[in-house]
Scaffold this motif. Sequence first.
Motif, PDB file in Angstrom:
ATOM      1  N   UNK A   7     -13.471 -24.817  16.850  1.00 14.61           N
ATOM      2  CA  UNK A   7     -15.307 -24.494  16.643  1.00 14.61           C
ATOM      3  C   UNK A   7     -15.380 -24.757  15.013  1.00 14.61           C
ATOM      4  N   UNK A   8     -16.580 -24.815  14.056  1.00 15.63           N
ATOM      5  CA  UNK A   8     -16.682 -25.530  12.932  1.00 15.63           C
ATOM      6  C   UNK A   8     -16.125 -24.297  12.574  1.00 15.63           C
ATOM      7  N   UNK A   9     -16.158 -24.321  10.753  1.00 15.84           N
ATOM      8  CA  UNK A   9     -15.780 -23.450   9.712  1.00 15.84           C
ATOM      9  C   UNK A   9     -17.082 -22.932   9.497  1.00 15.84           C
ATOM     10  N   UNK A  10     -17.031 -22.008   8.689  1.00 11.10           N
ATOM     11  CA  UNK A  10     -18.458 -20.669   9.106  1.00 11.10           C
ATOM     12  C   UNK A  10     -19.114 -21.438   8.080  1.00 11.10           C
ATOM     13  N   UNK A  11     -19.182 -22.322   6.791  1.00 14.42           N
ATOM     14  CA  UNK A  11     -20.426 -22.659   6.345  1.00 14.42           C
ATOM     15  C   UNK A  11     -19.359 -24.241   6.150  1.00 14.42           C
ATOM     16  N   UNK A  12     -20.310 -25.438   6.286  1.00 13.76           N
ATOM     17  CA  UNK A  12     -19.883 -26.584   6.321  1.00 13.76           C
ATOM     18  C   UNK A  12     -21.263 -26.872   6.764  1.00 13.76           C
ATOM     19  N   UNK A  13     -21.819 -28.647   5.754  1.00 12.97           N
ATOM     20  CA  UNK A  13     -22.608 -29.846   5.308  1.00 12.97           C
ATOM     21  C   UNK A  13     -23.129 -30.281   7.164  1.00 12.97           C
ATOM     22  N   UNK A  14     -24.488 -30.323   7.248  1.00 11.79           N
ATOM     23  CA  UNK A  14     -24.751 -31.001   8.275  1.00 11.79           C
ATOM     24  C   UNK A  14     -24.851 -31.467   8.660  1.00 11.79           C
ATOM     25  N   UNK A  15     -24.521 -33.408   8.094  1.00 12.93           N
ATOM     26  CA  UNK A  15     -24.526 -34.384   8.308  1.00 12.93           C
ATOM     27  C   UNK A  15     -22.559 -34.269   7.997  1.00 12.93           C
ATOM     28  N   UNK A  16     -22.654 -33.690   8.856  1.00 11.54           N
ATOM     29  CA  UNK A  16     -20.595 -33.471   8.620  1.00 11.54           C
ATOM     30  C   UNK A  16     -19.963 -33.354  10.923  1.00 11.54           C
ATOM     31  N   UNK A  17     -18.856 -33.332  11.184  1.00 13.13           N
ATOM     32  CA  UNK A  17     -18.750 -33.326  12.221  1.00 13.13           C
ATOM     33  C   UNK A  17     -18.802 -31.648  12.820  1.00 13.13           C
ATOM     34  N   UNK A  18     -19.697 -30.852  13.399  1.00  7.60           N
ATOM     35  CA  UNK A  18     -19.881 -30.074  13.648  1.00  7.60           C
ATOM     36  C   UNK A  18     -19.110 -29.878  15.504  1.00  7.60           C
ATOM     37  N   UNK A  19     -18.239 -29.698  15.344  1.00  7.47           N
ATOM     38  CA  UNK A  19     -17.742 -30.055  17.099  1.00  7.47           C
ATOM     39  C   UNK A  19     -17.272 -28.689  17.103  1.00  7.47           C
ATOM     40  N   UNK A  20     -18.072 -28.348  18.658  1.00  7.34           N
ATOM     41  CA  UNK A  20     -16.974 -27.170  19.315  1.00  7.34           C
ATOM     42  C   UNK A  20     -16.473 -27.525  20.823  1.00  7.34           C
ATOM     43  N   UNK A  21     -15.566 -27.064  20.658  1.00 10.58           N
ATOM     44  CA  UNK A  21     -14.704 -27.720  22.376  1.00 10.58           C
ATOM     45  C   UNK A  21     -14.327 -26.383  23.203  1.00 10.58           C
ATOM     46  N   UNK A  22     -14.503 -26.210  23.899  1.00  9.37           N
ATOM     47  CA  UNK A  22     -14.431 -25.008  25.156  1.00  9.37           C
ATOM     48  C   UNK A  22     -13.987 -25.608  26.131  1.00  9.37           C
ATOM     49  N   UNK A 147     -24.703 -23.524   7.779  1.00 12.45           N
ATOM     50  CA  UNK A 147     -25.010 -25.348   7.539  1.00 12.45           C
ATOM     51  C   UNK A 147     -25.914 -25.599   6.283  1.00 12.45           C
ATOM     52  N   UNK A 148     -25.475 -26.658   5.741  1.00  6.46           N
ATOM     53  CA  UNK A 148     -26.917 -27.136   4.728  1.00  6.46           C
ATOM     54  C   UNK A 148     -26.637 -28.543   3.970  1.00  6.46           C
ATOM     55  N   UNK A 149     -27.925 -28.657   3.712  1.00  7.58           N
ATOM     56  CA  UNK A 149     -28.323 -30.029   3.600  1.00  7.58           C
ATOM     57  C   UNK A 149     -27.847 -30.842   2.836  1.00  7.58           C
ATOM     58  N   UNK A 150     -26.263 -31.189   3.091  1.00  2.60           N
ATOM     59  CA  UNK A 150     -25.025 -32.033   2.878  1.00  2.60           C
ATOM     60  C   UNK A 150     -24.473 -32.511   3.181  1.00  2.60           C
ATOM     61  N   UNK A 630     -34.284 -36.349 -12.094  1.00  5.65           N
ATOM     62  CA  UNK A 630     -33.894 -34.802 -10.833  1.00  5.65           C
ATOM     63  C   UNK A 630     -34.021 -35.341  -9.455  1.00  5.65           C
ATOM     64  N   UNK A 631     -32.792 -35.847  -9.065  1.00  2.00           N
ATOM     65  CA  UNK A 631     -32.299 -36.308  -7.620  1.00  2.00           C
ATOM     66  C   UNK A 631     -30.797 -35.218  -7.136  1.00  2.00           C
ATOM     67  N   UNK A 632     -31.156 -35.290  -5.525  1.00  3.10           N
ATOM     68  CA  UNK A 632     -30.685 -34.415  -4.659  1.00  3.10           C
ATOM     69  C   UNK A 632     -29.045 -35.088  -4.444  1.00  3.10           C
ATOM     70  N   UNK A 633     -28.351 -34.039  -5.313  1.00  5.63           N
ATOM     71  CA  UNK A 633     -26.810 -34.368  -4.515  1.00  5.63           C
ATOM     72  C   UNK A 633     -26.143 -34.293  -3.485  1.00  5.63           C
ATOM     73  N   UNK A 634     -25.059 -34.735  -3.312  1.00 12.30           N
ATOM     74  CA  UNK A 634     -24.251 -34.349  -1.646  1.00 12.30           C
ATOM     75  C   UNK A 634     -24.693 -33.346  -1.358  1.00 12.30           C
ATOM     76  N   UNK A 635     -24.630 -32.174  -1.932  1.00 11.71           N
ATOM     77  CA  UNK A 635     -24.552 -30.647  -1.146  1.00 11.71           C
ATOM     78  C   UNK A 635     -26.156 -30.507  -1.408  1.00 11.71           C
ATOM     79  N   UNK A 636     -26.990 -31.354  -0.846  1.00 13.50           N
ATOM     80  CA  UNK A 636     -28.119 -30.889  -0.956  1.00 13.50           C
ATOM     81  C   UNK A 636     -28.596 -29.976  -1.457  1.00 13.50           C
ATOM     82  N   UNK A 637     -28.242 -30.231  -3.063  1.00 14.59           N
ATOM     83  CA  UNK A 637     -28.712 -29.791  -3.952  1.00 14.59           C
ATOM     84  C   UNK A 637     -29.559 -30.533  -5.261  1.00 14.59           C
ATOM     85  N   UNK A 638     -29.951 -29.975  -6.003  1.00 11.40           N
ATOM     86  CA  UNK A 638     -30.593 -31.115  -7.426  1.00 11.40           C
ATOM     87  C   UNK A 638     -29.832 -31.155  -8.510  1.00 11.40           C
TER      88      UNK A 638
END
Length: 766
Positions: A7-22, A147-150, A630-638
């Motif tokens: 399962x993914x870690x508790x907090x991860x960016x949405x532009x990531x690999x959010x993989x569930x295996x079962x 998931x955050x916009x990172x 003012x620009x959006x960074x890789x964490x999805x913050x500003x």
Amino acid sequence: MITFLAQPNTIEPSYSNLVFQFLSTGATDSSKYKYRYVVDVYIQEGSDEQDGQIAQLKITPSSDGWGQVDISPILRNYTHSKPVNAGCSGNTTPLHTSAWGYLNNNMIVYSIKVGEEYATTPNGTIFTYDGEGNVGEPNVLSDVCYAYNGVKEWFNGKNYDFSRFYLTGNTSFNSGYSRFMTNSPRSRYIRVGDYQTLAALNYMDTTTELNSREIYSALFTFYDNSDNVISTGRTYNVEALCGTRPNCSYYDGYWDTPSNWAEQQVVYLGVGTPNIIEHGINFPDNTKYYKVQLEGTLSQPTPPTPSIDEFSGCSCYDYQVENVSAESQVSLTYLDCFGVEQSLILNPETIGQFCACQNTINFTTSLPSDYVLTQLLDCDYCNCRTFRIQNPDPDYELSYSGYSCSGGTISGSVPPDDEVFICACEGSVASADGLIITDTNACPIPFSADCRNTAVSHTGSTPQILTYTGCCGTEQSISVPPGVSAFVPEMNYPFPSVAGWTITDFGSTTPSPCPPDPTPPSPTTFGTGDSIICRNVCDDTLMYFSYTGDTLEVSKFVNYENTAYEILAVGGGGFIPLQYPYVFDNEGDALAAFPCPITTTGLCLDTTLISEPFYFYLDDICSAGDRVVYFMNKFGTWDSMNFRAKEDMGYSVEKQQYKQAPELYSQGWDTNSYYGWNAKRNVWSQLVGKSGILFTDFMPQSETIWLTEELFQSPSVYMVSDDGVLEPITITNTEVVVPNYQIGSSKYQIQIEYKSGYDTIRQNHE
């Protein structure tokens, strides 16, 4: 049975690999045909319209039987970073001008439920199974994740380690932990008048416990040229400043979780000089630089265990416990229907039965395999009776006590030489003062039909309305004009006694057939693992829970933390755990046990530092430019940067034209024809685009590297105009050179080329 392998870690960016295996044993079972895993995806983002199930996926298993799915492409559609402060009313306040704030959908919470589908014959019908062996929708629940916009880079590995951004409260901040959500250098230059924000994790421990604190406040420390502290200023993350806490007097977890708690877990702090003024902090004139750090409450007590304030009744059921062990006793405690804690010990291979408030049974010394607990029907714990209580004492008021028909305690007093009638449980009313207590009848007194034909009249001068009981026990009314005797068939005796009315009894009559009592609808029930939608009875906000406990009915009332909620419906896809709450039949009993909280306005609390320090040095060198980007960074913050060396701006103009043919002067030599006004070239459409170039001043290598990796690659960039308004732009540089470490220069300069996000509109005719 389905189990999770990864399962993914508790907090991860949405532009990531959010993989569930079962894995399910059924996937390799040769007796199951057309086998596929069924995966339901759920989110909660704060917007009621989007909460709940957002997708259903069907996965063909591998040859080894396992299945997996990466849901990051789905979640990217639900995480956003639009720089509009959701913490301020109206959702129109620009984020960069705020003291505190958060963004809509900057972080969402998600999970999946896994089931399976297959047929039992090669040509048979495919059925869906819940993953636990039963026909039904997928029900094997994953961990609850965020998931955050990172973005996760390829070199970050399979999972992104977000623990560096947990605000742990550790006072040693030089090890790369307790960080703000930016890759910016931790020492920056800033100008007076520059807006600036920093973002950080404001973790609320709502679903999963992590070693990260909630943000309580921020401390600004101002220094002079000699590194002496001039002054300090503190600002609180409170709703009055567009923050997340009701006020500064609450410890963490001591107020109700808000419905949009997921998006409040990324908090923005205004740190530019105009933002500091917005905080209400004095900015000293002789400041050379200042330091910013986030704070938590000094002590973090465990939130109070919900406890009943005043017991007035509960949802009481009959339970049966069977001790199936041949050797061990079964011990348990429970809250009986009158709010009194009871205990029970069952010897081996015996059965016990008792009435208890739902979700209050606690087995103290037994293994789960030793007993079988069965919830039966509603408990008839109270035979409700009417009591006549007389006080024979001519001088003193005397008191009594007992249990109400809903199970709560009651008490009262009777004036000297007087009497009262009350409803209470049979055998419960008592007095130590000499009151005479008589059980007179059922309560309420059951309806007894004694049907009469009557005539009624009154002495009033205008039409009057008489209310009476009909022969079926229902309340009726009739309007009678003055001076008229109106015939009223089928009035039940005894008649109402109302001043000014005369009722003439014509004797008994056979009543018309009474309509049958309506059949009440069967209540909707739910149990452990179901999601439910509840209403906060204090402020009417909705909450979405994942329930664990006894089987309950919709319309019951429960507590979450120390607040009462009404259960409205099953569903909603909620993630907030609601585990074994107290249960009540009505709102009155629920509010007696858990009164609406009072928003305190007491003293602010002591604090402790929980984040790394961030330094801003004032840039007071005069230069040609002064434009903040003012620009959006890789964490999805500003993040922001002042391009203070030079600014060039221009416009591209594209015009579409037409021209009429010259007139034939059929009307003679008129003025319009003479000057050619009717045959001039006209613009019927034009496109005006704003563009420009911005130059930084000389910068250290660390800032230059940060900008080349963050600003130039950012998909969302704004210029802050002279009046503070954000103007969207697109950076048009096609390449950028990262500073060469081998040169080792201490002075670098960057320029960006941009085009406005909007075309300028102009008229297309006179």
